[in-house]
Write a protein that holds these residues in place. Structure first.
Motif, PDB file in Angstrom:
ATOM      1  N   ARG A   1       7.438  14.712   0.136  1.00  0.00           N
ATOM      2  CA  ARG A   1       6.577  13.752  -0.580  1.00  0.00           C
ATOM      3  C   ARG A   1       5.978  14.405  -1.838  1.00  0.00           C
TER       4      ARG A   1
ATOM      5  N   ALA B   1      10.029  10.889   5.789  1.00  0.00           N
ATOM      6  CA  ALA B   1       8.911  11.262   4.910  1.00  0.00           C
ATOM      7  C   ALA B   1       8.309  10.040   4.214  1.00  0.00           C
ATOM      8  N   LEU B   2       9.159   9.056   3.924  1.00  0.00           N
ATOM      9  CA  LEU B   2       8.683   7.890   3.178  1.00  0.00           C
ATOM     10  C   LEU B   2       8.499   6.669   4.077  1.00  0.00           C
ATOM     11  N   ARG B   3       8.289   6.934   5.341  1.00  0.00           N
ATOM     12  CA  ARG B   3       8.033   5.822   6.272  1.00  0.00           C
ATOM     13  C   ARG B   3       6.750   5.102   5.833  1.00  0.00           C
ATOM     14  N   PRO B   4       6.754   3.759   5.792  1.00  0.00           N
ATOM     15  CA  PRO B   4       5.533   3.047   5.357  1.00  0.00           C
ATOM     16  C   PRO B   4       4.344   3.375   6.249  1.00  0.00           C
ATOM     17  N   VAL B   5       3.182   3.451   5.646  1.00  0.00           N
ATOM     18  CA  VAL B   5       1.951   3.765   6.399  1.00  0.00           C
ATOM     19  C   VAL B   5       0.968   2.601   6.285  1.00  0.00           C
ATOM     20  N   GLU B   6       0.188   2.445   7.331  1.00  0.00           N
ATOM     21  CA  GLU B   6      -0.833   1.387   7.339  1.00  0.00           C
ATOM     22  C   GLU B   6      -2.064   1.857   6.558  1.00  0.00           C
ATOM     23  N   PRO B   7      -2.664   0.993   5.767  1.00  0.00           N
ATOM     24  CA  PRO B   7      -3.972   1.360   5.185  1.00  0.00           C
ATOM     25  C   PRO B   7      -5.026   1.384   6.290  1.00  0.00           C
TER      26      PRO B   7
ATOM     27  N   ILE C   1       8.777  14.595  -4.405  1.00  0.00           N
ATOM     28  CA  ILE C   1       9.020  13.253  -4.974  1.00  0.00           C
ATOM     29  C   ILE C   1       7.904  12.921  -5.965  1.00  0.00           C
TER      30      ILE C   1
ATOM     31  N   TYR D   1       0.838  -1.209   0.000  1.00  0.00           N
ATOM     32  CA  TYR D   1       0.000   0.000   0.000  1.00  0.00           C
ATOM     33  C   TYR D   1       0.875   1.262   0.000  1.00  0.00           C
ATOM     34  N   SER D   2       1.935   1.258   0.797  1.00  0.00           N
ATOM     35  CA  SER D   2       2.792   2.444   0.887  1.00  0.00           C
ATOM     36  C   SER D   2       3.518   2.702  -0.425  1.00  0.00           C
TER      37      SER D   2
ATOM     38  N   PHE E   1     -10.174  -0.739   4.837  1.00  0.00           N
ATOM     39  CA  PHE E   1      -9.567  -1.268   3.611  1.00  0.00           C
ATOM     40  C   PHE E   1      -9.034  -2.685   3.850  1.00  0.00           C
TER      41      PHE E   1
ATOM     42  N   LEU F   1       0.947   4.247  -2.605  1.00  0.00           N
ATOM     43  CA  LEU F   1       0.596   5.598  -2.153  1.00  0.00           C
ATOM     44  C   LEU F   1       1.700   6.604  -2.471  1.00  0.00           C
ATOM     45  N   ARG F   2       2.950   6.192  -2.220  1.00  0.00           N
ATOM     46  CA  ARG F   2       4.067   7.136  -2.441  1.00  0.00           C
ATOM     47  C   ARG F   2       4.341   7.354  -3.928  1.00  0.00           C
TER      48      ARG F   2
ATOM     49  N   LEU G   1      14.285  12.049   4.239  1.00  0.00           N
ATOM     50  CA  LEU G   1      13.554  11.237   3.246  1.00  0.00           C
ATOM     51  C   LEU G   1      13.047   9.943   3.871  1.00  0.00           C
TER      52      LEU G   1
ATOM     53  N   VAL H   1      11.607   6.028  -3.832  1.00  0.00           N
ATOM     54  CA  VAL H   1      10.716   5.370  -2.859  1.00  0.00           C
ATOM     55  C   VAL H   1      11.325   4.045  -2.402  1.00  0.00           C
TER      56      VAL H   1
END
Lengths: 174, 109
Positions: free
Chosen positions: A120, B12-18, A123, A36-37, B22, A40-41, B9, A135
């Motif tokens: 973000r 900023a690009l740390r993975p996020v949970e849906p 990017i 998902y990430s 979902f 999303l990114r 970076l 990413v």
């Protein structure tokens, strides 16, 4: 799936391949954040990232029997998610709505959330492949060699994308 | 900017949970596909189901046919008995008629 305990992980992986619903759900739960990430990114659109995640996991379930283990599964998911995101970005880029932009701000994250959101957004303005390289480098913590293998891209091209992307980011932030 | 772009970076690009909604939808869809794959992934299961259905239809039809034949046989049997009874009665009447004629003829002889 318990990656800390190889035996438990192997047993759960075998159960998932045999079609055990609980083990498959555990696999999905373990990897959905990464897939998902990435979506999303790279796509910068929440709905598009959700669609991509669903499509990737549907394909994953069909491919489960052909994958060799948990590490192979992770690599496969990362690769398919990234390629699908790049393809979509080049074919029909989704529009990053204001809602999606806002949703990318995490108030609980360490550091400066506004800077993170600015990064973000910057990017998100990079070309598709450069965006994916950045990413994978910073979200997935992959080194340029691994990124090259994943994207089927020469090492020097990966390094070049990274160098140019960092130059662009620095230029906009100073 | 903190002066360490790499670190910024990574943050900023740390993975996020849906969202949990979902995740729920995703798991439901995966489970649905698994169920569908389980059936379509075993073609012999479908063939067995088709064969069983054909046998069931054939068996029911055969049983119905036999039932119908038995009913017809019973009806024919009843009609035969009735015909025999009528014939027997007619023969009795004819015999009596002939007997009465013979009795009348003897005294005048």
């Amino acid at each position: 799936m318990n990656a800390d305990n190889p035996q438990t992980g192997a047993a759960q992986w075998a159960a998932a391949r045999a079609g055990d619903a609980g083990a498959i759900a555990a696999l999905v739960r373990e990897h959905q954040r990464m897939v998902y990430s990435l979506g999303l990114r790279i796509l910068r659109n929440r709905a598009a990232a959700e669609d991509l995640t669903q499509d990737v996991f549907m394909q994953f379930c069909q491919k489960l029997a052909t994958l060799d283990g948990a590490a192979h599964a992770r690599h496969w998911l990362r690769q398919v998610a990234t390629h699908r995101a790049i393809d979509q970005l080049r074919r029909r880029p989704p529009i990053a709505t204001s809602d999606d932009v806002l949703s990318l701000v995490d108030e609980t994250e360490a550091g400066d959330p506004l800077l993170a959101n600015r990064l973000r957004a910057l990017i998100g303005d990079l070309p598709a492949h450069a965006r994916a390289v950045v990413v994978l480098r910073y979200q997935e913590d992959m080194d340029p060699t691994e990124i090259g293998e994943l994207l089927d891209m020469p090492l020097n091209t990966v390094k070049s994308h990274l160098r140019r992307a960092l130059e662009v980011l620095r230029a906009h932030l100073t | 900017m903190s002066g360490d772009l790499d670190q910024d970076l990574r943050r900023a690009l740390r993975p996020v949970e849906p969202t949990p909604e979902f995740t729920f939808r995703l798991l439901a869809r995966v489970a649905k596909q698994r169920r569908a794959t389980t059936v379509t992934g075993r073609p012999w299961l479908r063939q067995v189901a088709v064969a069983a259905s054909v046998l069931l239809v054939f068996g029911l039809s055969w049983r119905g046919y036999q039932h119908q034949q038995r009913a017809r046989a019973l009806q024919a049997h009843a009609e035969l008995l009735k015909a025999l009874a009528i014939t027997s009665r007619s023969l009795d009447q004819a015999y009596q008629a002939v007997s009465s004629l013979d009795a009348e003829r003897v005294p005048g002889g």
